[in-house]
Design a protein around this motif. Sequence first.
Motif, PDB file in Angstrom:
ATOM      1  N   PRO A  52       9.550   1.592  -0.191  1.00 37.86           N
ATOM      2  CA  PRO A  52       9.215   1.524  -1.618  1.00 37.86           C
ATOM      3  C   PRO A  52       8.149   0.475  -1.924  1.00 37.86           C
ATOM      4  O   PRO A  52       7.299   0.683  -2.790  1.00 37.86           O
ATOM      5  CB  PRO A  52      10.534   1.157  -2.309  1.00 37.86           C
ATOM      6  CG  PRO A  52      11.586   1.153  -1.282  1.00 37.86           C
ATOM      7  CD  PRO A  52      10.971   1.321   0.069  1.00 37.86           C
ATOM      8  N   ASN A  53       8.186  -0.647  -1.217  1.00 36.01           N
ATOM      9  CA  ASN A  53       7.213  -1.709  -1.500  1.00 36.01           C
ATOM     10  C   ASN A  53       5.790  -1.234  -1.229  1.00 36.01           C
ATOM     11  O   ASN A  53       4.901  -1.396  -2.063  1.00 36.01           O
ATOM     12  CB  ASN A  53       7.520  -2.952  -0.661  1.00 36.01           C
ATOM     13  CG  ASN A  53       8.916  -3.480  -0.937  1.00 36.01           C
ATOM     14  OD1 ASN A  53       9.857  -3.156  -0.218  1.00 36.01           O
ATOM     15  ND2 ASN A  53       9.061  -4.244  -2.002  1.00 36.01           N
ATOM     16  N   THR A  92      -1.130  -7.194  -0.109  1.00 37.24           N
ATOM     17  CA  THR A  92      -0.191  -7.721  -1.102  1.00 37.24           C
ATOM     18  C   THR A  92      -0.925  -8.212  -2.343  1.00 37.24           C
ATOM     19  O   THR A  92      -0.349  -8.866  -3.189  1.00 37.24           O
ATOM     20  CB  THR A  92       0.614  -8.887  -0.520  1.00 37.24           C
ATOM     21  OG1 THR A  92      -0.315  -9.848  -0.029  1.00 37.24           O
ATOM     22  CG2 THR A  92       1.510  -8.424   0.602  1.00 37.24           C
ATOM     23  N   THR A  93      -2.200  -7.907  -2.418  1.00 36.52           N
ATOM     24  CA  THR A  93      -2.958  -8.273  -3.614  1.00 36.52           C
ATOM     25  C   THR A  93      -3.799  -7.070  -4.041  1.00 36.52           C
ATOM     26  O   THR A  93      -3.981  -6.125  -3.278  1.00 36.52           O
ATOM     27  CB  THR A  93      -3.923  -9.450  -3.347  1.00 36.52           C
ATOM     28  OG1 THR A  93      -4.715  -9.111  -2.214  1.00 36.52           O
ATOM     29  CG2 THR A  93      -3.188 -10.737  -3.100  1.00 36.52           C
ATOM     30  N   TYR A  94      -4.290  -7.151  -5.255  1.00 37.38           N
ATOM     31  CA  TYR A  94      -5.140  -6.096  -5.811  1.00 37.38           C
ATOM     32  C   TYR A  94      -6.531  -6.275  -5.213  1.00 37.38           C
ATOM     33  O   TYR A  94      -7.176  -7.299  -5.412  1.00 37.38           O
ATOM     34  CB  TYR A  94      -5.133  -6.251  -7.323  1.00 37.38           C
ATOM     35  CG  TYR A  94      -6.024  -5.343  -8.118  1.00 37.38           C
ATOM     36  CD1 TYR A  94      -6.233  -4.016  -7.751  1.00 37.38           C
ATOM     37  CD2 TYR A  94      -6.634  -5.817  -9.283  1.00 37.38           C
ATOM     38  CE1 TYR A  94      -7.043  -3.191  -8.529  1.00 37.38           C
ATOM     39  CE2 TYR A  94      -7.426  -5.002 -10.062  1.00 37.38           C
ATOM     40  CZ  TYR A  94      -7.636  -3.695  -9.680  1.00 37.38           C
ATOM     41  OH  TYR A  94      -8.426  -2.887 -10.448  1.00 37.38           O
ATOM     42  N   THR A  95      -6.978  -5.269  -4.460  1.00 38.44           N
ATOM     43  CA  THR A  95      -8.231  -5.413  -3.721  1.00 38.44           C
ATOM     44  C   THR A  95      -9.220  -4.326  -4.112  1.00 38.44           C
ATOM     45  O   THR A  95      -8.876  -3.144  -4.099  1.00 38.44           O
ATOM     46  CB  THR A  95      -7.956  -5.265  -2.199  1.00 38.44           C
ATOM     47  OG1 THR A  95      -6.689  -5.841  -1.910  1.00 38.44           O
ATOM     48  CG2 THR A  95      -9.019  -5.933  -1.378  1.00 38.44           C
ATOM     49  N   ALA A 144       5.450  -6.190  -6.279  1.00 34.03           N
ATOM     50  CA  ALA A 144       5.792  -4.955  -5.570  1.00 34.03           C
ATOM     51  C   ALA A 144       5.865  -5.178  -4.064  1.00 34.03           C
ATOM     52  O   ALA A 144       6.676  -4.570  -3.367  1.00 34.03           O
ATOM     53  CB  ALA A 144       4.751  -3.880  -5.886  1.00 34.03           C
ATOM     54  N   ALA A 145       5.029  -6.063  -3.573  1.00 29.93           N
ATOM     55  CA  ALA A 145       4.993  -6.288  -2.132  1.00 29.93           C
ATOM     56  C   ALA A 145       6.157  -7.153  -1.662  1.00 29.93           C
ATOM     57  O   ALA A 145       6.592  -7.056  -0.510  1.00 29.93           O
ATOM     58  CB  ALA A 145       3.672  -6.941  -1.748  1.00 29.93           C
ATOM     59  N   VAL A 187       2.878  -0.680  -4.038  1.00 25.70           N
ATOM     60  CA  VAL A 187       1.606  -1.407  -3.915  1.00 25.70           C
ATOM     61  C   VAL A 187       0.458  -0.410  -3.957  1.00 25.70           C
ATOM     62  O   VAL A 187      -0.534  -0.585  -4.675  1.00 25.70           O
ATOM     63  CB  VAL A 187       1.563  -2.229  -2.596  1.00 25.70           C
ATOM     64  CG1 VAL A 187       0.140  -2.703  -2.295  1.00 25.70           C
ATOM     65  CG2 VAL A 187       2.511  -3.414  -2.686  1.00 25.70           C
ATOM     66  N   GLN A 188       0.606   0.664  -3.203  1.00 21.95           N
ATOM     67  CA  GLN A 188      -0.454   1.669  -3.142  1.00 21.95           C
ATOM     68  C   GLN A 188      -0.649   2.348  -4.507  1.00 21.95           C
ATOM     69  O   GLN A 188      -1.770   2.571  -4.950  1.00 21.95           O
ATOM     70  CB  GLN A 188      -0.120   2.700  -2.058  1.00 21.95           C
ATOM     71  CG  GLN A 188      -1.145   3.799  -1.897  1.00 21.95           C
ATOM     72  CD  GLN A 188      -2.526   3.268  -1.520  1.00 21.95           C
ATOM     73  OE1 GLN A 188      -2.670   2.144  -1.034  1.00 21.95           O
ATOM     74  NE2 GLN A 188      -3.551   4.074  -1.770  1.00 21.95           N
TER      75      GLN A 188
END
Length: 453
Positions: free
Chosen positions: A392-393, A54-57, A434-435, A397-398
């Motif tokens: 969709p979430n 759920t975060t940018y990694t 998005a998540a 995210v992806q």
Amino acid sequence: MKHFALMLLGVCWLVMPAGVVANGQTGSSLAPASQAARPAPSTSQVQPASPPPTTYTLTPERRAQAIAYSRSLYILYFLGTLVSIGIYLFLWRARIALRFREWARQVSRRHFVQCLIFVPLFVAAATLLNLPFDFYYSYILEHRFGLSTQGLSSWFGDWGKSLGIVAATGVIVAWVFYTLARRSPRRWWLYFWLASIPLVLAFILIEPYAIEPLFYKFTPLEKTQPALVERIEAMLTHAGLSIPPARIFEMDASSRTKAVDAYVSGLGSSKRVVVWDTTLKTMGPDELLLVLGHETGHYALYHIPKEFALDEAVALLFFLLGFFAVNRLVERAGPRTGIEGIGDLASLPLVLVVLTLLVFLSAPIVNGISRYFEHQADQFGLEVAYGVVPDPNAAEVQALQILGEEDLADPDPNPFIKFWLYTHPPLDDRIRFAATYKPWAEGKPLELLPHRQ
Ligand SMILES: [Zn+2]
């Protein structure tokens, strides 16, 4: 969505040589990623067992690169403004603009012909002086971070084309500006603002036909990805919307860059959704649908005319400020440097100094407006994909994760940078949204597509 301030600049204000503002897209739009460069965790398929991130990694190396690249862009953005101002001041103080105006007067007494001579000379001089900066910013830096696929000759080809476009639009805009400044020394700011409306509209309208094809090839997406277009159409129909497949294009961005992106441009009959081929190569079908969902959101929610109207409102205020600043500058500094008044073509460098400052100062407002619309497009993308994409979430995210990795998006921009130059919300914010945005799971209506429930 394409950045409007830029068009406003480009058209109404003669375009600063610093191409930096153009690329101030440090927010990155909504797009995809590449298999080669992408680190392992590209779990395109949703795995119900492990919840999606759920975060940018980023991997530590990629993170360090993204931070170094973003910092360079920020520094170059601010530096670019100073460089532009320095170039205009030089063209003024060294009396180069004055000489160009003399030459133009020798050729003809007609104002339009004088513009036809003066503006291309001036634009060429300013662009040449800015060449080292431009080259570092859009060639050396992009290659250093492995983002560019463009060779030298192609880069110079683009540089030459841009110069021609700026010179041609500059002639028209300068002619309109100086005609108004001569006829109405007190009210030109208002009349020029009024004139900017049809000028910018015309530019937005013809840009997809006249300018974009000078740099890239556009193929109807239907031709290369019929299955994807079919799914897009199903997604749109599902939402009660219609965007003809003929308006969805693939662009050969890979001829110049590895970065991924998509955008919406044009107005009326020239309105279109464009996906970079790099995006198509690096994303799975569900992620692509989310990218297209975001872009069609700009289209379906009329973001282009809305953002245009808001940016014009901001421009009115800044034109008024510009009026006071330019008049003062020309009255004080003009006489001793040969400038005969605001209606004199030789005042152009001073007009552009003020303009560059105003554009710089208006960036937080214009970019704030843009961030609002980009967020709304993200929300629209999720809503329109609901019921068509299994999750969709996770797909969004992806998609954003891929976008960040490929484009080296800043994982943690500082609040001032975000406020000043982000056209999109920071990627981490977008991924969190998005998540977590799933009104369907909470029994709430969709905000942007309420009729769907
Ligand atoms: Zn967008």
